[in-house]
Enzyme design. Structure first.
Site, PDB file in Angstrom:
ATOM      1  CG  ASP A 167      -0.299  -0.438   2.507  1.00  0.00           C
ATOM      2  OD1 ASP A 167       0.932  -0.353   2.610  1.00  0.00           O
ATOM      3  OD2 ASP A 167      -1.028  -0.856   3.421  1.00  0.00           O
ATOM      4  CG  ASN A 201      -8.671  -1.292  11.892  1.00  0.00           C
ATOM      5  OD1 ASN A 201      -7.779  -2.015  11.455  1.00  0.00           O
ATOM      6  ND2 ASN A 201      -9.060  -0.191  11.279  1.00  0.00           N
ATOM      7  CG  HIS A 209      -5.693  -2.203   8.787  1.00  0.00           C
ATOM      8  ND1 HIS A 209      -5.722  -0.828   8.875  1.00  0.00           N
ATOM      9  CD2 HIS A 209      -4.418  -2.549   9.112  1.00  0.00           C
ATOM     10  CE1 HIS A 209      -4.524  -0.385   9.214  1.00  0.00           C
ATOM     11  NE2 HIS A 209      -3.724  -1.394   9.376  1.00  0.00           N
ATOM     12  CD  GLU A 217      -8.525   1.081   7.597  1.00  0.00           C
ATOM     13  OE1 GLU A 217      -8.341   0.107   8.359  1.00  0.00           O
ATOM     14  OE2 GLU A 217      -8.070   2.207   7.835  1.00  0.00           O
TER      15      GLU A 217
HETATM   16  P1  PGA Z   1       2.262  -1.312  12.675  1.00  0.00           P
HETATM   17  O1  PGA Z   1       1.166  -1.299  11.534  1.00  0.00           O
HETATM   18  O2  PGA Z   1       3.208  -2.395  12.333  1.00  0.00           O
HETATM   19  O3  PGA Z   1       2.916   0.040  12.587  1.00  0.00           O
HETATM   20  O4  PGA Z   1       1.552  -1.549  13.965  1.00  0.00           O
HETATM   21  C1  PGA Z   1       0.648  -2.506  11.091  1.00  0.00           C
HETATM   22  C2  PGA Z   1      -0.536  -2.259  10.190  1.00  0.00           C
HETATM   23  O5  PGA Z   1      -1.249  -1.259  10.378  1.00  0.00           O
HETATM   24  O6  PGA Z   1      -0.768  -3.072   9.298  1.00  0.00           O
END
Ligand code: PGA
Length: 241
Positions: free
Chosen positions: A67, A136, A138, A143
């Site tokens: 992404d 959450n 994702h 999302e």
């Molecule tokens: P993070 O993000 O490793 O910074 O916790 C993971 C994600 O949002 O997929």
């Protein structure tokens, strides 16, 4: 879904890097699906070490990132283009021309997303897909919502994601509200998926991913249906299992 629990984030990173290294040793022109965020940093550090030790060679690998934000320049310190150069691409011998990160500044995002999916298919599909997970649930920037969106697509970030990611920016207002993300289709088509999660604030998402029903409210729960998905998690992320 195979689950392996480790004491520390560094151990999760070592295990994940070992799995990716094994893939590269098995197939020197592997297609790597890569992720950003704090979680994969120990994995990338270990991969860089293994490269420096002569254990792995990235020269024939190709990569596709999950992404990118919409509307910030590629050289912005918080862009995922920048993140990948700083944490992996500029530290190993991957050919930068063989690395792909979605272009969040494309004038035609619809065209960008469909050509990104096509480029992955034309490359032969992803051999190993590295994933983090949002609080959450994702994966990529898929999302929580009413459905699993299959193709690469433009996403409106949720408040939870904006809140979680503001730590990288000067202020919450600076966090882009939109992003481009690989869809659930390309992730599920990857021949192997490895999800890394560390820390207590991922415990609920990991619980719901592993023990809950498969639901688009927790996008990672779809991995229950993947034939070759591995979770490397630390004790804290595993604390609700
Ligand atoms: P993070 O993000 O490793 O910074 O916790 C993971 C994600 O949002 O997929």
């Amino acid at each position: 879904m195979e689950i392996r629990i480790f004491d520390t984030p560094a151990q999760c990173g070592n295990a994940c890097a070992t799995l990716i290294a094994a893939q590269i040793i098995k197939k020197e022109d592997s297609i790597l699906g890569l992720a950003t965020g704090s979680t994969p940093i120990p994995t990338y550090n270990r991969l860089v070490e293994m490269y420096q030790q002569g254990i792995i060679d990235f020269s024939k690998c190709r990569s596709f990132n999950l992404d990118e934000y919409v509307g910030i320049p590629e050289d912005h310190p918080c862009s995922y283009h920048r993140f990948m150069r700083d944490n992996l691409f500029d530290r190993v011998n991957i050919d930068i021309a063989n690395t792909h990160v979605p272009n969040g500044n494309a004038s035609d995002l619809q065209k960008e997303t469909s050509s990104y999916d096509k480029a992955i298919i034309d490359a032969g599909g992803i051999d190993v897909q590295l994933l983090g997970i949002g609080r959450n649930g994702h994966i990529g920037f898929n999302e929580p919502g009413e459905k699993f969106i299959t193709p690469c697509h433009e996403v409106t970030l949720t408040e939870s994601t904006i809140e979680a990611n503001k730590r990288f920016f000067d202020s919450e207002n600076d966090v882009p509200r939109k992003a481009v993300s690989l869809g659930i289709g390309a992730i599920m088509r990857a021949r192997c998926v490895v999800l890394v999660a560390t820390g207590k604030d991922k415990a609920q998402a990991i619980h719901d991913t592993v023990k809950g029903e498969i639901t688009p409210d927790v996008q990672a729960s779809i991995l229950q249906a993947h034939p070759n998905a591995i979770l490397f998690i630390d004790k804290e992320a595993a604390s609700m299992l």
